[in-house]
Write an enzyme that holds these catalytic residues in place. Structure first.
Site, short mmCIF file in Angstrom:
data_model
loop_
_atom_site.label_atom_id
_atom_site.label_comp_id
_atom_site.label_asym_id
_atom_site.label_seq_id
_atom_site.Cartn_x
_atom_site.Cartn_y
_atom_site.Cartn_z
N ASN A 188 0.84 -1.21 0.00
CA ASN A 188 0.00 0.00 0.00
C ASN A 188 0.87 1.25 0.00
O ASN A 188 0.68 2.17 0.79
CB ASN A 188 -0.97 0.00 1.18
CG ASN A 188 -0.26 0.05 2.53
OD1 ASN A 188 0.83 -0.47 2.68
ND2 ASN A 188 -0.89 0.68 3.50
N ASP B 160 -1.81 -5.62 12.40
CA ASP B 160 -2.38 -4.81 11.31
C ASP B 160 -1.89 -3.36 11.43
O ASP B 160 -2.66 -2.41 11.24
CB ASP B 160 -3.90 -4.87 11.30
CG ASP B 160 -4.48 -4.66 9.90
OD1 ASP B 160 -3.76 -4.91 8.92
OD2 ASP B 160 -5.65 -4.24 9.79
N GLY C 277 -7.21 3.15 10.01
CA GLY C 277 -5.96 2.54 10.42
C GLY C 277 -5.51 2.92 11.81
O GLY C 277 -5.75 4.03 12.29
#
Length: 417
Positions: A97, A307, A326
Site C-alpha cells: 500500500n 495490522d 488505520g
C-alpha cells in the site's frame, strides 16, 4: 555479535526439554552455541541480564504497513523495522500500500534491498493486480522469483470473481498464495463503521457483517472449484469464523488472520468519535470478539496480526467521516495479547504463521541460528505516547493497560535491546 543471556526463562513448547526452564544462552556470531543452567562469561562476550528475563522464538507479524516509498512521512522502512524490533518482531510481512504500488519484480527487489541490514526481516507482498485496480493480474511469477511471499490488493475487494478464479489457477503453477480481502464493496457502500445500534445512535453509516460474510462465501466456492491456496486477512465477525471452520473441515487450503484490536475493542468505543478507532474491517460487537478469540483457541483462525498502519496526523485529526482508516499496533501487540490470553498462548500466537508464507520457522536449540525475542511478561503499564516509537502516533491502544514489556530481539547476528 557475541552475547550471553543470563537466567532467561525459555518459553518454547516445541522444545519440551527447555520449555519453562531457566537457562543461560550463549550466542556467538549469530549462532546459539550453548544452552545450560549456568555458563561462565567467555572473554569478548557481552552479558545481558534483565529483570525476569524471558526468551522465545522470534515473533512474526503477517500484516504490517509502513509508508516508503511515497508516504515516508508516515513511516520509513528503516524506522518501521526498528519499531518492529523494539516490539519483539523478528519477521514481518509488508503490505502493498505504497506509492507506487509493488506490482513488478523491480518493486519487490527495491523493498528487499531497502530492508537489508536490519535486525528484523521484511518480506514483501506483491499487488495481485496491476496498480491494485482489480482489472489485470500483475507479474505474479516474476514477483515470486524476486521475493514476494504472496499477492494482495491491500484492503480492496476482488470485485470480479473470474479474476480470483484465474489468479488461484495460475498461482498453483508456482505454489503462490493469493489474498482476498473479505468485504463486498457494494453492500459496504459508504459505510464506515459496524452496522448496529451504535452506528444508528451516532448517525454514522454502517457496514453490515454480511458484507464480509458474503465475500467469504463467494471466495470459498471459487476456491473449492479451482484448488490453490487462499488467505483471507483480518476477519471480524462470528459467522466468518464458522464459514472458515466449515471450509477447513471440507479440506480446502484456506487460512485467515485477525487483527489484535478486533479481539479487544468493540463499536462501543466509537462513542467519543475518536478517529484512532476508525479501522477496516470495523470494530464489531462483543459477541464477535468472543467468537474470534474462540476461533484462535480452536485453531480456526490461523494467526493474529497487529495490522500496523501508520497514518499521519493530518489524515486523522479531521471529522470522523473523512478520517483515514488505520491504527498502529506493533508497540502494543504483546502487552494487549498478554492481557487477553495466558502467556503460553500469547507466545504461540506471536510465533506461528511463517509456514503459510513459505518462510523458515526458527528453532531454539544449540547450533541453530539465533532468532529470539526477549521480554518480561508480568509488569503492567498504561500505554501512552512515550511507548510509541513509530513516526505516526495513531494508536487506539493509548490509555490501555498492557501486561508485559518487550526488551528486544536477537536476530541476523544483531541485538537490539
Amino acid at each position: 555479535m557475541n552475547i550471553l543471556l543470563k537466567s532467561a526463562k525459555i518459553v518454547c513448547p516445541e522444545n519440551k526439554a527447555l520449555h519453562l526452564k531457566k537457562r543461560d544462552i550463549l550466542v556467538k556470531k549469530g549462532i546459539i552455541e550453548k544452552i545450560a543452567a549456568s555458563i561462565e562469561t567467555p572473554s569478548g562476550v557481552k552479558t545481558i541480564e534483565r529483570k525476569n528475563l524471558h526468551v522465545s522464538l522470534g515473533w512474526f507479524d503477517s500484516s504490517i504497513s509502513f509508508g516508503e516509498p511515497g508516504f515516508e512521512e508516515r513511516e520509513t522502512i528503516d524506522n518501521g523495522l526498528d519499531v518492529a524490533s523494539r516490539s519483539g518482531f523478528t519477521d514481518v510481512i509488508l503490505n502493498p500500500n505504497t506509492n507506487p504500488l509493488p506490482d513488478s519484480s523491480s518493486d519487490i527487489v527495491f523493498l528487499k534491498e531497502r530492508a537489508n541490514g536490519n535486525s528484523t526481516n521484511l518480506y514483501p507482498l506483491g499487488s495481485l493486480t496491476i496498480n491494485s485496480e482489480g482489472n489485470d493480474l500483475a507479474e505474479l511469477f516474476d514477483m515470486k522469483n524476486s521475493g514476494a511471499v504472496a499477492f494482495y490488493d491491500f484492503k480492496k475487494q476482488i470485485s470480479n470473481p473470474n479474476l480470483l478464479k484465474i489468479a488461484l489457477l495460475y498461482a498453483q503453477n508456482f505454489d503462490g498464495l493469493v489474498f482476498s480481502y473479505p468485504q463486498d464493496g457494494q453492500i459496504k457502500g459508504k459505510g464506515i463503521v459496524h452496522e448496529g445500534d451504535v452506528s444508528t445512535m451516532l448517525g454514522l453509516k454502517g457496514i453490515p457483517a454480511m458484507a464480509e460474510e458474503l465475500q467469504i462465501v463467494r471466495d470459498l466456492f471459487i476456491l473449492e472449484y479451482t484448488g490453490g491456496k487462499l488467505h483471507i486477512p483480518t476477519i471480524s465477525t462470528a459467522n466468518s469464523v464458522k464459514l472458515i471452520a466449515n471450509a477447513k473441515k471440507n479440506g480446502l487450503d484456506i487460512s485467515c488472520s485477525v487483527a489484535i484490536h478486533n479481539l479487544i475493542y468493540t463499536d462501543e468505543n466509537l462513542k467519543e468519535f475518536d478517529t484512532n478507532y476508525k479501522v477496516m474491517p470495523p470494530l464489531r460487537t462483543k459477541s464477535d470478539c468472543k467468537a474470534l478469540i474462540k476461533g484462535l483457541k480452536d485453531g480456526v483462525i490461523d494467526f493474529v496480526t497487529s495490522d500496523h498502519m501508520p497514518i499521519d496526523i493530518e489524515d486523522k485529526r479531521v471529522e470522523f467521516d473523512n478520517a483515514v482508516n488505520g491504527t498502529i499496533g506493533l508497540e502494543s501487540a504483546f502487552g494487549s495479547l498478554n492481557q487477553t490470553f495466558d502467556l503460553e498462548d500469547t507466545i504461540a500466537l506471536l510465533t506461528k504463521g511463517r509456514e503459510r508464507f513459505g518462510l523458515e520457522t526458527p528453532i531454539l536449540k544449540e547450533g541453530a541460528k539465533a532468532c529470539l525475542t526477549l521480554f518480561e511478561p508480568n509488569s503492567e503499564a498504561v500505554f501512552n505516547m512515550e511507548h510509541i516509537h513509530s513516526t505516526s502516533k495513531n494508536s487506539m491502544f493509548l490509555g490501555f493497560l498492557l501486561r508485559g514489556q518487550v526488551y528486544g530481539v536477537v536476530n541476523n547476528n544483531q541485538i537490539l535491546i
